[in-house]
Design an enzyme around this catalytic site. Structure first.
Site, PDB file in Angstrom:
ATOM      1  N   GLN B 127      28.477  60.385 -24.673  1.00 14.90           N
ATOM      2  CA  GLN B 127      29.451  60.867 -25.655  1.00 14.90           C
ATOM      3  C   GLN B 127      29.086  62.306 -26.042  1.00 14.90           C
ATOM      4  O   GLN B 127      27.918  62.588 -26.336  1.00 14.90           O
ATOM      5  CB  GLN B 127      29.415  59.959 -26.882  1.00 14.90           C
ATOM      6  CG  GLN B 127      30.358  60.366 -27.995  1.00 14.90           C
ATOM      7  CD  GLN B 127      30.401  59.309 -29.102  1.00 14.90           C
ATOM      8  OE1 GLN B 127      30.882  58.200 -28.909  1.00 14.90           O
ATOM      9  NE2 GLN B 127      29.875  59.652 -30.254  1.00 14.90           N
ATOM     10  N   SER B 130      29.374  65.699 -31.257  1.00 12.71           N
ATOM     11  CA  SER B 130      28.788  66.457 -32.368  1.00 12.71           C
ATOM     12  C   SER B 130      28.505  67.901 -31.968  1.00 12.71           C
ATOM     13  O   SER B 130      28.275  68.206 -30.792  1.00 12.71           O
ATOM     14  CB  SER B 130      27.483  65.808 -32.814  1.00 12.71           C
ATOM     15  OG  SER B 130      27.732  64.556 -33.383  1.00 12.71           O
ATOM     16  N   GLU B 245      33.038  51.580 -31.807  1.00 12.17           N
ATOM     17  CA  GLU B 245      31.612  51.835 -31.963  1.00 12.17           C
ATOM     18  C   GLU B 245      31.070  51.144 -33.202  1.00 12.17           C
ATOM     19  O   GLU B 245      30.020  50.516 -33.182  1.00 12.17           O
ATOM     20  CB  GLU B 245      31.392  53.351 -32.041  1.00 12.17           C
ATOM     21  CG  GLU B 245      29.949  53.764 -32.057  1.00 12.17           C
ATOM     22  CD  GLU B 245      29.785  55.285 -31.934  1.00 12.17           C
ATOM     23  OE1 GLU B 245      28.652  55.715 -31.854  1.00 12.17           O
ATOM     24  OE2 GLU B 245      30.795  56.017 -31.929  1.00 12.17           O
ATOM     25  N   ASN B 380      25.315  56.354 -42.444  1.00 10.54           N
ATOM     26  CA  ASN B 380      25.660  55.253 -43.360  1.00 10.54           C
ATOM     27  C   ASN B 380      26.247  55.747 -44.677  1.00 10.54           C
ATOM     28  O   ASN B 380      27.013  55.027 -45.322  1.00 10.54           O
ATOM     29  CB  ASN B 380      24.445  54.359 -43.580  1.00 10.54           C
ATOM     30  CG  ASN B 380      24.186  53.471 -42.370  1.00 10.54           C
ATOM     31  OD1 ASN B 380      24.817  53.644 -41.321  1.00 10.54           O
ATOM     32  ND2 ASN B 380      23.281  52.515 -42.506  1.00 10.54           N
ATOM     33  N   GLU B 381      25.899  56.985 -45.062  1.00  6.67           N
ATOM     34  CA  GLU B 381      26.523  57.530 -46.274  1.00  6.67           C
ATOM     35  C   GLU B 381      28.033  57.668 -46.069  1.00  6.67           C
ATOM     36  O   GLU B 381      28.822  57.380 -46.979  1.00  6.67           O
ATOM     37  CB  GLU B 381      25.920  58.902 -46.620  1.00  6.67           C
ATOM     38  CG  GLU B 381      24.492  58.837 -47.149  1.00  6.67           C
ATOM     39  CD  GLU B 381      23.458  58.525 -46.078  1.00  6.67           C
ATOM     40  OE1 GLU B 381      23.774  58.632 -44.878  1.00  6.67           O
ATOM     41  OE2 GLU B 381      22.329  58.155 -46.450  1.00  6.67           O
TER      42      GLU B 381
END
Lengths: 366, 397
Positions: B127, B130, B245, B380-381
């Site tokens: 992937q 980013s 995902e 996770n934030e």
């Protein structure tokens, strides 16, 4: 393999939710708590009881041969969740999920219990079970009949007024606690020995699983109350719910509730209406009890914190749900004992572990 | 429909078939780390072997090399897979992220070109999303793909691309409209990682191995035929991928149940062996909680799978899964590291294979690996924001 509720089960839960929205709101709970059993409270309670009767749940776990509906604990799971969501003061789940199947077992062996069973199925009498050795019992003061035992090897039926009840104050005034002491009065019916023990064992598992289901509802309700407050309350020119610290606390509570949910449902599905569970079902019940108690506790603490000083005030209805969650965590043996049981089973190897055992024999009932 | 948590005869037959094949085929010794050249090739061969047994893409349609299994059947296969500690799926980004995306958005030609090779383990996929300035805020990405005849010319800088050092193809998100902002003007384009103008630099991870990479594009030319979906639709396609995902398939519960099982076994051994140094009672509680959570994750996945089979859908609640499993994975490894005490830091001597076979190394490597879980696939934030905003209905910050 199917892990979805039936349409009938969902519809029954919706019906109960609608009824409780109308007759068991936060304001209703407040009036009841502040009236301490008097006047308006009694009238509201009587009305709610009449409406609950109309749901036709009487004898839901009693075999059809004994005049009941012949359903299973899983059929009560979503209803227990709704009772929890409303912090219902009446012992609907204790009567239907715990006591009535025991009374039916007793009546099958002892004719002295026939009248009580008939009256209970006709919704003319209330029966509750008082686990031998347990502490004060909620709503026992309102029951017509009580199932008791001098030990777990005895299951005896008494009229309430044949026993000595002493009211005890609880931090949750809606629980209407009383200690129950046996007297010299002869029981109306009695079972002795392993049959009685099995009935108590089975009742303990049903109780733990259905309390866990109520905790799911309590947790979801407290999160909903906190979300509503976080949307409404503004500081620094914006709703406090826009702050990540608030969001993340509530997201964590939601996560604990949502991951307790399938455990609770699987535990209820593993139970029989009257027979004791096998070892794996029993462990799943303990898991459900701990997970749901912890989830509701997490929700309670997050919701109180989100409310700020209001959360510490008597004025906010949140307290009724929080107190019910905390007091419930100590019932059915208590969260601590259930957790210790899981720990012991892992340590001595009696708990199944690994990826291929999730629904092994016994853990999944038809 | 009614809750009935029993397997059917067909389920039991599938389990038996998978178990027999896996027991006969899973390598006796663990493979070396897939973040080494040697280990990557060993894992690639394992993918091909899985495909030879038609076990590489069990949920894919038969025409693309799969078995057309439903989600419950997939869970059963995964349980058997992790029961015997079969190798990590080195191509999981291709199997679980790109493959499903292509099936939904690809042209018939693209599907025929990519899916069979993916299924056979011939192409490994990475992937490529980013960028240095576009992490959690992915819509801030700036790498451009400008149309020039029947090619796109790509310029820019991508980073944190997992296994790009050894993989063959990338599925990337690029700005095809250089004047666009945020999530408009993005396109989903695939490209061979060895394309001229593409330079890959491995980035060592906590374990020292180059498990991810940064990728520099300098006038790299990619055929327009390798655009997936329409030009400018990249964001919505990428979000569909992100759904896979975070959702059900990237992390099957069996993996965590197996780790929990190993943790319980370690705890039992350490408890039985404790002499002068007693075990912190808190570790017993931690182990118990980990086992409970691994069970809960498995039950939750069965419940979701059942709902999806019955016609339901999975939305923002997928973020609950991602937070739950990633934090569970860290908790399990932390407990194991604490139980191992001073042994946890020791490295096995000799080969990568020796490290993979060593109990303490496995836990430490797994611990380091687990720390990435709460970060990748949307930190996770961000997941907690999604839960708060889209599940609970709280306002955007």
């Amino acid at each position: 393999m199917d892990f979805t509720f039936t349409e009938e089960q969902e519809l029954a839960a919706q019906a109960l939710r609608g009824l409780l929205d109308d007759h068991c709101s936060g304001a209703d709970l407040r009036r009841a708590a502040e009236a301490r059993g008097a006047g308006a409270f009694a009238a509201a309670r009587a009305l709610r009881r009449e409406r609950l009767k109309e749901l036709g749940l009487a004898g839901v776990l009693v075999p059809t041969s004994a005049g009941g509906l012949g359903l299973a604990p899983i059929d009560l799971a979503r209803l227990a969740e709704e009772a929890g969501r409303a912090a219902l003061p009446e012992p609907l789940i204790d009567v239907e999920g715990i006591a009535l199947p025991m009374l039916a077992q007793l009546a099958a062996a002892a004719p002295g219990a026939h009248d009580a069973l008939a009256a209970a199925l006709a919704q003319q009498a209330t029966v509750l079970a008082v686990t031998p050795g347990s502490g004060p019992v909620a709503a026992a003061v309102d029951a017509d009949y009580l199932l008791v035992g001098r030990s777990p090897d005895e299951l005896a039926l008494h009229r309430r007024d044949a026993l000595r009840l002493t009211s005890v104050e609880s931090v949750d005034p809606l629980r209407r606690l009383a200690t129950v002491e046996l007297t010299d009065a002869a029981p109306l019916a009695v079972l002795q020995g392993s049959v009685a023990r099995q009935a108590w064992d089975a009742a303990a598992s049903r109780s733990a699983a259905l309390i866990a289901a109520q905790q799911l509802g309590l947790g979801a309700r407290m999160i909903a109350i906190a979300v509503a407050y976080a949307l409404d309350r503004k500081q620094f020119g914006k709703a406090i719910g826009a702050n990540q610290a608030v969001k993340h606390a509530l997201a964590d509570a939601q996560m604990r509730v949502e991951f307790a949910r399938p455990v609770v449902y699987a535990a209820c599905a593993a139970l029989d209406a009257s027979a004791p569970p096998d070892a794996s079902a029993s462990l799943r019940v303990s898991h459900a009890f701990v997970a749901a108690a912890d989830a509701a506790d997490r929700a309670a603490r997050a919701a109180i914190q989100v409310h700020g000083a209001m959360g510490y005030s008597w004025e906010v209805d949140l307290q009724f749900y929080a107190k019910r969650a905390w007091t419930s965590a100590a019932l059915a043996g208590g969260r601590s004992a259930h957790f210790a049981r899981l720990h012991r089973a892992l340590l001595d190897g009696s708990a199944a572990t690994g990826p291929d055992h999730l629904f092994d024999a016994g853990a999944a009932r038809a | 429909m009614a809750i009935d948590l029993r397997y059917t005869d067909a389920h039991r037959a599938l389990r038996a078939e998978a178990r027999a094949w896996l027991e006969a085929n899973v390598p006796r010794e663990p493979l070396p780390s897939f973040d080494t050249a040697e280990g990557f090739e060993a894992h690639r061969r394992w993918e091909a072997q899985l495909h030879s047994g038609r076990w590489s893409m069990v949920t894919w349609p038969q025409e693309f090399g799969g078995r057309g299994l439903d989600l419950i059947e997939w869970l059963i296969f995964e349980e058997e897979y992790y029961r015997v500690d079969a190798p990590f799926r080195v191509n999981q980004n291709g199997v679980f992220l790109f493959g499903p995306t292509l099936m939904e958005y690809g042209t018939p030609e693209q599907k025929a070109r990519f899916l069979p090779r993916l299924a056979a383990g011939e192409d490994m996929w990475a992937q490529v999303w980013s960028e240095p300035q576009a992490g959690s805020d992915l819509a801030a990405l700036r790498t451009t793909a400008v149309r020039d005849g029947d090619h796109y010319v790509i310029n820019g800088h991508k980073i944190w691309s997992t296994r790009a050092v050894h993989a063959d193809w990338g599925f990337g998100l690029f700005r095809t409209d250089p004047a666009s902002e945020r999530h408009r003007g993005l396109s989903y384009i695939v490209f061979p990682l060895r394309t001229p103008g593409v330079r890959i630099r491995g980035i060592p991870q906590l374990d020292g191995k180059a498990g991810f990479a940064e990728i520099f594009f300098e006038d790299a030319r990619v055929p327009v035929a390798d655009l997936i979906g329409g030009e400018g639709q990249g964001w919505s396609i990428a979000m569909a991928t992100a759904g896979f995902e975070r959702g059900l398939m990237l992390r099957s519960p069996a993996r965590f149940q197996r780790t929990a099982q190993r943790l319980v076994e370690l705890y039992r051994r350490e408890t039985a062996a404790q002499g002068a140094a007693p075990i912190d009672p808190g570790l017993g509680a931690a182990v118990t909680q980990c086992w409970m959570d691994a069970e809960a994750y498995a039950l939750a996945t069965y419940m979701t799978a059942s709902r999806l089979i019955a016609g339901g859908s999975i939305g923002a609640e997928a973020s609950l899964n991602k937070v739950f499993w990633s934090e569970l994975d860290v908790a399990m490894h932390r407990a194991a590291i604490a139980l191992l005490g001073a042994r946890a830091e020791l490295r096995a001597q000799g080969s990568e294979a020796a490290a993979a076979a060593d109990e303490a190394c496995r836990w430490m490597d797994g611990f380091l690996f687990s720390l990435a879980g709460p970060i990748y696939a949307g930190a996770n934030e961000i997941q907690r924001n999604i839960i708060a905003e889209r599940v609970l209905g709280l306002p955007k910050g």
